[in-house]
Motif scaffolding. Structure first.
Motif, short mmCIF file in Angstrom:
data_model
loop_
_atom_site.label_atom_id
_atom_site.label_comp_id
_atom_site.label_asym_id
_atom_site.label_seq_id
_atom_site.Cartn_x
_atom_site.Cartn_y
_atom_site.Cartn_z
N ASN A 107 0.81 -1.23 0.00
CA ASN A 107 0.00 0.00 0.00
C ASN A 107 0.84 1.27 0.00
O ASN A 107 0.48 2.27 0.62
CB ASN A 107 -0.94 0.01 1.20
N ASN A 230 -13.55 -6.81 7.43
CA ASN A 230 -14.54 -6.57 6.38
C ASN A 230 -15.77 -7.46 6.54
O ASN A 230 -16.80 -7.22 5.91
CB ASN A 230 -13.91 -6.83 5.00
N GLY A 248 -10.84 -7.80 0.62
CA GLY A 248 -11.87 -6.80 0.85
C GLY A 248 -13.22 -7.45 1.06
O GLY A 248 -13.38 -8.34 1.89
N GLN A 510 -2.93 1.22 -2.64
CA GLN A 510 -3.57 2.06 -1.64
C GLN A 510 -4.87 2.62 -2.21
O GLN A 510 -4.91 3.15 -3.31
CB GLN A 510 -2.63 3.20 -1.23
N GLU A 511 -5.95 2.49 -1.45
CA GLU A 511 -7.24 2.90 -1.97
C GLU A 511 -7.55 4.35 -1.65
O GLU A 511 -7.00 4.94 -0.72
CB GLU A 511 -8.36 1.99 -1.43
N SER A 513 -9.35 7.62 -0.31
CA SER A 513 -9.90 7.88 1.02
C SER A 513 -11.43 7.76 1.03
O SER A 513 -12.02 7.36 2.05
CB SER A 513 -9.48 9.26 1.52
N THR A 516 -12.25 4.18 1.40
CA THR A 516 -11.99 3.77 2.78
C THR A 516 -13.14 4.18 3.70
O THR A 516 -13.57 3.41 4.58
CB THR A 516 -10.67 4.39 3.29
N THR A 517 -13.65 5.38 3.51
CA THR A 517 -14.77 5.87 4.32
C THR A 517 -16.02 5.02 4.09
O THR A 517 -16.70 4.61 5.03
CB THR A 517 -15.07 7.34 4.00
N ARG A 519 -16.11 1.98 2.96
CA ARG A 519 -15.83 0.63 3.46
C ARG A 519 -16.12 0.55 4.96
O ARG A 519 -16.68 -0.43 5.45
CB ARG A 519 -14.38 0.24 3.17
N GLY A 520 -15.72 1.58 5.68
CA GLY A 520 -15.93 1.58 7.12
C GLY A 520 -17.39 1.44 7.50
O GLY A 520 -17.75 0.68 8.41
N VAL A 561 -17.31 0.19 -3.55
CA VAL A 561 -16.19 -0.51 -2.91
C VAL A 561 -15.94 -1.85 -3.60
O VAL A 561 -14.80 -2.24 -3.83
CB VAL A 561 -16.46 -0.72 -1.42
N ASP A 565 -12.57 -3.73 -5.06
CA ASP A 565 -12.14 -5.03 -4.55
C ASP A 565 -12.14 -6.09 -5.64
O ASP A 565 -11.25 -6.95 -5.69
CB ASP A 565 -13.05 -5.47 -3.40
#
Length: 588
Positions: A107, A230, A248, A510-511, A513, A516-517, A519-520, A561, A565
């Protein structure tokens, strides 16, 4: 989250903070940067993202390193210190992360370490470093990942001389349906065609165990939440029995023949959740599963209170003592007829963590010699002892017999089977377990062949140990009812029940941001719904929870997402196939 120890959360974020600092000088561009090394005692700070111990290395491994290099190792472990991001930021701000650095390079992390001038190029120090040079393929793959056209910024760990298509595991796979064989025997060895057929068998086993031991706190299955990421980590494990592994929100088959979202209706992940729910409604799931952690659950395995394990390194490690095996008790893989267990292929290009030299380190040549030794036969045995699966130090744990075959000493047999013992004073004294290398960094796959002996670094694969292993009552009974095979891997391979995913150096980029948000939010919903559905009071309620979860995550943006993935999963498969071609070309 995967099954292995992960770097402390936040370290990756700390890398970005490190870029804010303008660090002067690489410190390792030429051998002339060092003052003359007078060979005096040297304390070496090791910033180790894998270590689970912090402080000075103790015991017999400390003595080996001191005698060979006049070095004392001081382990700096973000896993132990807590606040890993802060620790990284503080040290990188000074331009000195450590004299030796053991860290992940996926990453974009490795590239940032180079750009931040925290790493030294080891090229000027490689004259005579044959063990490092032997891993040029892994070094080149690491450089490609980090966007470096030249230089030796580190050497990846877990390198292997085996083909990427060969299983990297030893006698046992990483995953598998392991059950208490003594109670499976007690209920008459019933056939198990599918995953779902395990439920009535485990119910019989639980009833028999409670009757035999006179206690009602024995359960067939027990879960924990610690490793959820995940998805519900426990629910991911049975998907591996059918050749899938996670990337993922995607479950991808080892051979690249299928890719599924974990939210697919009728998919393999949903099948596992429904399996868990059926097991819960059958009364064979530990009711403390929703609140306990891994350590609490693990203690129940040691006490014989759980009858099924997702992994050999859980059930067998906790319960299969020599005493229990001699009594015919312990965990062995079940004869699940439709299993095709996911296996990690060997990695000629190594894993995702490397070892390198800090830019501000003194006596870099000595440190490079130390790293070169770690990749030597002796270094593999010593640094990979027990925690890495290697046999440990020659002369203490093992020796060569008159036929030139490696055999364990009585001391080695004791400590490698989990026994406690103090090492002789001439080896440094103290507890053997306290002296094991705290680096927790396997340099070479321990199942590889040691060129000096012609046998594996892993003692469990030696003919002498296989003979002893098959002499106990547990293994003999298992073998007698599993076609006469002597090991799990032999049984799986002979029956086409193993799916090897070719080893490669692929790492997800690296994905963004925003991803990432998203995904969370999505993974929180998936994990919560998975637990609720697993413990629903009816099949209809389980289905309803899963249906609502699919609708909710759709609104939360899971499709965005999944697009990332799914691409990564297919790129990973392409990298695996490329690794096979590269290995074949290299070895003709």
């Amino acid at each position: 989250m995967g099954i292995k120890k992960k770097l402390t959360a936040g370290l990756a974020a700390g890398l970005a903070a490190a870029m804010m600092f303008s660090l002067a000088g690489c410190g390792g561009d030429s051998a002339q940067d060092d003052a003359v090394d007078d060979g005096s005692l040297m304390t070496v700070d090791v910033f180790d993202g894998l270590a689970n111990y912090q402080g000075e290395q103790k015991g017999w491994f400390a003595k080996v390193v001191l005698d060979k290099f006049n070095i004392k190792l001081n382990i700096i472990a973000p896993n132990v210190a807590g606040g890993g991001s802060t620790l990284f930021d503080t040290r990188s701000a000074s331009g000195n992360l450590g004299d030796i650095i053991i860290y992940g390079y996926e990453n974009g992390q490795g590239a940032k370490l180079v750009k931040s001038k925290l790493l030294a190029d080891m090229t000027p120090y490689l004259d005579g470093m044959d063990n490092i040079k032997a891993n040029q393929l892994a070094i080149d793959a690491m450089n490609e990942t980090m966007g470096q056209e030249e230089g030796v910024w580190g050497i990846p760990g877990s390198v292997s001389s085996l083909a990427p298509t060969e299983a990297s595991e030893g006698l046992e796979p990483t995953f598998g349906p392991y059950l208490r064989w003594d109670y499976y025997k007690a209920v008459g060895y019933p056939e198990i065609d599918t995953l779902e057929d395990l439920i009535p068998v485990l119910k019989e086993m639980q009833d028999k165990a409670r009757e035999t031991e006179g206690r009602d706190d024995i359960y067939a299955m027990s879960f924990f939440k610690d490793w959820d990421g995940n998805m519900m980590n426990n629910a991911k494990q049975p998907t591996c029995f059918y050749g899938y592994d996670e990337l993922g929100f995607v479950l991808a088959k080892a051979d690249g023949s299928d890719y599924q979202s974990i939210t697919d209706e009728g998919g393999i992940y949903e099948r596992t959740i429904k399996f868990f729910n059926a097991a819960y409604r059958a009364g064979i799931v530990d009711p403390e599963s929703t609140t306990q952690n891994y350590d609490t659950m693990n203690s129940k395995y040691k006490e014989g209170k759980v009858l099924f394990s997702f992994w050999p390194w859980l059930g067998q490690a906790a319960y299969n003592t020599n005493e229990n095996k001699d009594a015919g008790k312990g965990f062995m893989i079940a004869p699940l007829k439709d299993q095709k267990i996911f296996s990690y292929g060997a990695t000629p290009t190594g894993g995702k963590t490397f070892i390198g030299i800090g830019s501000k380190a003194k006596n870099k040549q000595r440190l490079v010699k130390f790293i070169d030794w770690l990749f030597s036969s002796e270094g593999v045995y010593d640094s990979g002892a027990q925690t890495g699966g290697a046999a440990g130090p020659k002369g203490l744990n093992w020796e060569l017999n008159d036929d030139g075959e490696p055999v364990l000493t009585d001391f080695g047999s004791n400590v490698l089977s989990g026994g406690s013992a103090n090492v002789p004073e001439d080896w440094g004294g103290g507890s053997y377990s306290d002296g094991i290398s705290a680096l927790n960094f396997p340099t070479v796959n321990v199942n590889d062949i040691d060129p000096e002996t012609g046998y594996s670094y892993n003692a469990t694969m030696w003919p002498s140990e296989l003979e002893k292993a098959n002499a106990n009552a547990l293994n003999q009974d298992w073998s007698a009812h599993m076609g006469g095979y002597s090991t799990t891997m032999e049984y799986l391979e002979a029956n086409d029940m193993i799916a090897v995913s070719p080893g490669s150096s692929y790492m997800s980029p690296q994905e963004d941001s925003q991803i990432t948000t998203l995904r969370g939010s999505v993974k929180t919903e998936i994990v919560n719904a998975s637990w609720k559905a697993s413990f629903a009071d009816s099949e209809a309620e389980c289905d309803k929870i899963l249906k609502e979860m699919r609708e909710t995550v759709k609104g939360l943006g899971i499709d965005q997402v999944l697009e990332v993935d799914m691409k990564n999963a297919k790129d990973q498969d392409a990298a695996r196939k490329a690794a096979v071609k590269a290995y074949e070309a290299e070895n003709k």
